[in-house]
Motif scaffolding. Structure first.
Motif, PDB file in Angstrom:
ATOM      1  N   SER A 309      30.921  75.321  38.542  1.00 15.90           N
ATOM      2  CA  SER A 309      30.203  74.306  39.306  1.00 15.90           C
ATOM      3  C   SER A 309      29.111  74.964  40.134  1.00 15.90           C
ATOM      4  CB  SER A 309      31.169  73.543  40.218  1.00 15.90           C
ATOM      5  OG  SER A 309      30.523  72.460  40.853  1.00 15.90           O
ATOM      6  N   VAL A 310      27.911  74.386  40.091  1.00 12.21           N
ATOM      7  CA  VAL A 310      26.758  74.939  40.793  1.00 12.21           C
ATOM      8  C   VAL A 310      26.193  73.877  41.730  1.00 12.21           C
ATOM      9  CG1 VAL A 310      24.506  76.050  40.561  1.00 12.21           C
ATOM     10  CG2 VAL A 310      26.229  76.347  38.755  1.00 12.21           C
ATOM     11  N   ILE A 311      25.999  74.250  43.001  1.00 18.92           N
ATOM     12  CA  ILE A 311      25.406  73.335  43.974  1.00 18.92           C
ATOM     13  C   ILE A 311      23.988  73.815  44.281  1.00 18.92           C
ATOM     14  CG2 ILE A 311      25.548  72.364  46.291  1.00 18.92           C
ATOM     15  CD1 ILE A 311      27.712  71.360  44.418  1.00 18.92           C
ATOM     16  N   LEU A 312      23.022  72.932  44.029  1.00 24.16           N
ATOM     17  CA  LEU A 312      21.616  73.258  44.227  1.00 24.16           C
ATOM     18  C   LEU A 312      21.087  72.646  45.520  1.00 24.16           C
ATOM     19  CD1 LEU A 312      20.240  72.673  40.594  1.00 24.16           C
ATOM     20  CD2 LEU A 312      21.092  74.806  41.612  1.00 24.16           C
ATOM     21  N   THR A 313      19.828  72.874  45.779  1.00 25.22           N
ATOM     22  CA  THR A 313      19.129  72.427  46.980  1.00 25.22           C
ATOM     23  C   THR A 313      19.409  70.965  47.322  1.00 25.22           C
ATOM     24  OG1 THR A 313      16.896  72.060  47.879  1.00 25.22           O
ATOM     25  CG2 THR A 313      17.114  71.981  45.504  1.00 25.22           C
ATOM     26  N   GLY A 314      19.543  70.676  48.603  1.00 23.57           N
ATOM     27  CA  GLY A 314      19.769  69.302  49.023  1.00 23.57           C
ATOM     28  C   GLY A 314      20.176  69.198  50.479  1.00 23.57           C
ATOM     29  N   MET A 315      19.884  68.058  51.078  1.00 26.02           N
ATOM     30  CA  MET A 315      20.220  67.798  52.468  1.00 26.02           C
ATOM     31  C   MET A 315      21.664  67.308  52.568  1.00 26.02           C
ATOM     32  SD  MET A 315      18.169  65.306  55.119  1.00 26.02           S
ATOM     33  CE  MET A 315      18.326  63.899  54.031  1.00 26.02           C
ATOM     34  N   GLY A 316      22.353  67.704  53.644  1.00 23.75           N
ATOM     35  CA  GLY A 316      23.701  67.224  53.880  1.00 23.75           C
ATOM     36  C   GLY A 316      24.756  68.125  53.274  1.00 23.75           C
ATOM     37  N   ALA A 317      25.937  67.560  53.038  1.00 17.62           N
ATOM     38  CA  ALA A 317      27.072  68.360  52.579  1.00 17.62           C
ATOM     39  C   ALA A 317      27.762  67.752  51.366  1.00 17.62           C
ATOM     40  CB  ALA A 317      28.079  68.531  53.721  1.00 17.62           C
ATOM     41  N   ASP A 318      27.129  66.807  50.681  1.00 18.05           N
ATOM     42  CA  ASP A 318      27.748  66.224  49.495  1.00 18.05           C
ATOM     43  C   ASP A 318      28.000  67.323  48.468  1.00 18.05           C
ATOM     44  OD1 ASP A 318      28.736  64.264  47.788  1.00 18.05           O
ATOM     45  OD2 ASP A 318      26.768  63.878  46.894  1.00 18.05           O
ATOM     46  N   GLY A 319      29.215  67.376  47.952  1.00 21.33           N
ATOM     47  CA  GLY A 319      29.605  68.424  47.016  1.00 21.33           C
ATOM     48  C   GLY A 319      30.599  69.399  47.597  1.00 21.33           C
ATOM     49  N   ARG A 320      30.620  69.521  48.920  1.00 19.21           N
ATOM     50  CA  ARG A 320      31.529  70.508  49.534  1.00 19.21           C
ATOM     51  C   ARG A 320      32.993  70.176  49.246  1.00 19.21           C
ATOM     52  NH1 ARG A 320      30.930  70.677  55.719  1.00 19.21           N
ATOM     53  NH2 ARG A 320      31.815  68.601  55.420  1.00 19.21           N
TER      54      ARG A 320
END
Length: 374
Positions: A309-320
């Motif tokens: 799983s890869v988390i890319l650029t973005g505002m906030g914490a969605d995905g954590r």
């Protein structure tokens, strides 16, 4: 610090409306208004704003052409205003490829339920990309035009707690390559928000048509945009990319983009993994449709730890929290590094919580994916 804003729109009424909202924010000051793209290009040179808000459809010079000219002559963060139509989506994606950092629907009622909330979102977006500075995209030396000696130095602000509300996660150094772990994967997931359309294209384009895993993509984006974005990715990538539909069976070498305004979850039916597209969020209290957390939690329940799983650029914490669920099952989590993010919010959330095991520049993520899972 007060950031200088140039507002660009052919409508006097709309310019006045945007100016009133931005000037009410103590961190923002509108220093000029441009009626068309050519005026915008000229005023960027003379006023040296920290950020530009840009309409797409304008006389004399349209917004996309203006973005290209600005990024060649004097790069500056640009926020696009777009109509929520298929044509508006295509034009906005063109503007993002040309160098704009983010976009908002032009109709404020499409942004939020009330004017106050919409105004807050507009000001937040403008502050975020103003703080990010122009470091995310620089023209090539061949194309760039020299700045006059009197021009102020261009600003580059590293995104950190200013953007995400958390302390800097510098404890996780950036790596440019990985050594294959030998772990066998059954699914690749990628989540993104602000800055994601360009980042996703950069990650997916090098992947081969015979990539051995299904790929689930969750990008915060309006429902009228995701179909156009999936079409664009499919045209630019070797992979088969589509906007996810209810009942889709997950297949290797295929990427499924969560539709805007919906949630995408994975369900097991015998030996088959199938997508369900729904308005429901289950027990999750989420603000986003689609939500990275909602998708990843379902992935964890179906695939267990056999996930990259890869988390890319973005505002906030969605995905954590979705990544936390995956990690508890033994999955591998990576985050885009701070320097290459438009907004270091979502990646920082997983890095600072010690959920991700590596931080990787956007330029290196696809190669690392191919090494680890390809």
């Amino acid at each position: 610090m007060v950031f200088k804003v140039l507002v660009v729109d052919d409508s006097t009424f709309y310019r006045r409306r945007v100016r009133e909202i931005l000037d009410a924010d103590r961190e923002l000051e509108v220093v000029g208004e441009a009626r068309n793209g050519q005026d915008a290009v000229d005023m960027v040179q003379s006023l040296a704003p920290d950020v530009v808000t840009m309409d797409v459809e304008m006389p004399v010079m349209d917004g996309i052409t203006a973005v290209k000219a600005i990024m060649q002559q004097r790069p500056v963060p640009i926020l696009m205003f777009s109509s929520l139509t298929h044509h508006g989506a295509q034009a906005t994606l063109d503007a993002l490829e040309a160098g704009a950092l983010d976009f908002l629907p032009k109709k404020f009622e499409d942004i939020a339920q009330n004017r106050k909330e919409a105004a807050q979102m507009l000001c937040t977006k403008v502050r975020l990309i103003a703080r990010r500075g122009i470091g995310i995209r620089r023209p090539s030396l061949r194309d760039a035009k020299p700045l006059p000696p009197s021009a102020p130095k261009q600003k580059f602000f590293r995104s950190s707690g200013l953007l995400s509300g958390r302390n800097d996660a510098a404890s996780q150094p950036t790596v440019s390559s990985v050594t294959r772990s030998g772990k066998l994967y059954k699914c690749l997931t990628i989540g993104a928000s602000t800055g994601g359309p360009v980042a996703l294209q950069k990650v997916l384009t090098p992947l081969p048509a015979d990539f051995p895993l299904p790929i689930l993509l969750v990008q915060h984006m309006p429902g009228t945009f995701t179909h156009a974005f999936a079409e664009r990715l499919n045209g630019n990538c070797k992979l088969a990319v589509k906007e996810a539909e209810d009942g889709d069976i997950l297949r290797a070498g295929h990427a499924y983009l969560a539709p805007g305004g919906k949630q995408m979850v994975v369900e097991q039916q015998g030996s088959i993994k199938r997508l369900r597209i729904t308005d429901e969020t289950g027990q999750d209290k989420v603000s986003y449709k689609p939500s990275v957390d909602v998708t990843l939690r379902s992935v964890a329940s179906v695939y267990g730890g056999d996930v990259l799983s890869v988390i890319l650029t973005g505002m906030g914490a969605d995905g954590r929290e979705g990544c936390r669920s995956l990690k508890e099952k033994g999955a591998t989590i990576w985050a885009q590094d701070q320097a290459s993010c438009v907004v270091y919010g979502m990646p920082q959330a997983v890095a600072s919580a010690n959920i991700s095991v590596k931080s990787i520049s956007i330029d290196d993520i696809s190669n690392c994916i191919l090494t680890e899972a390809g």
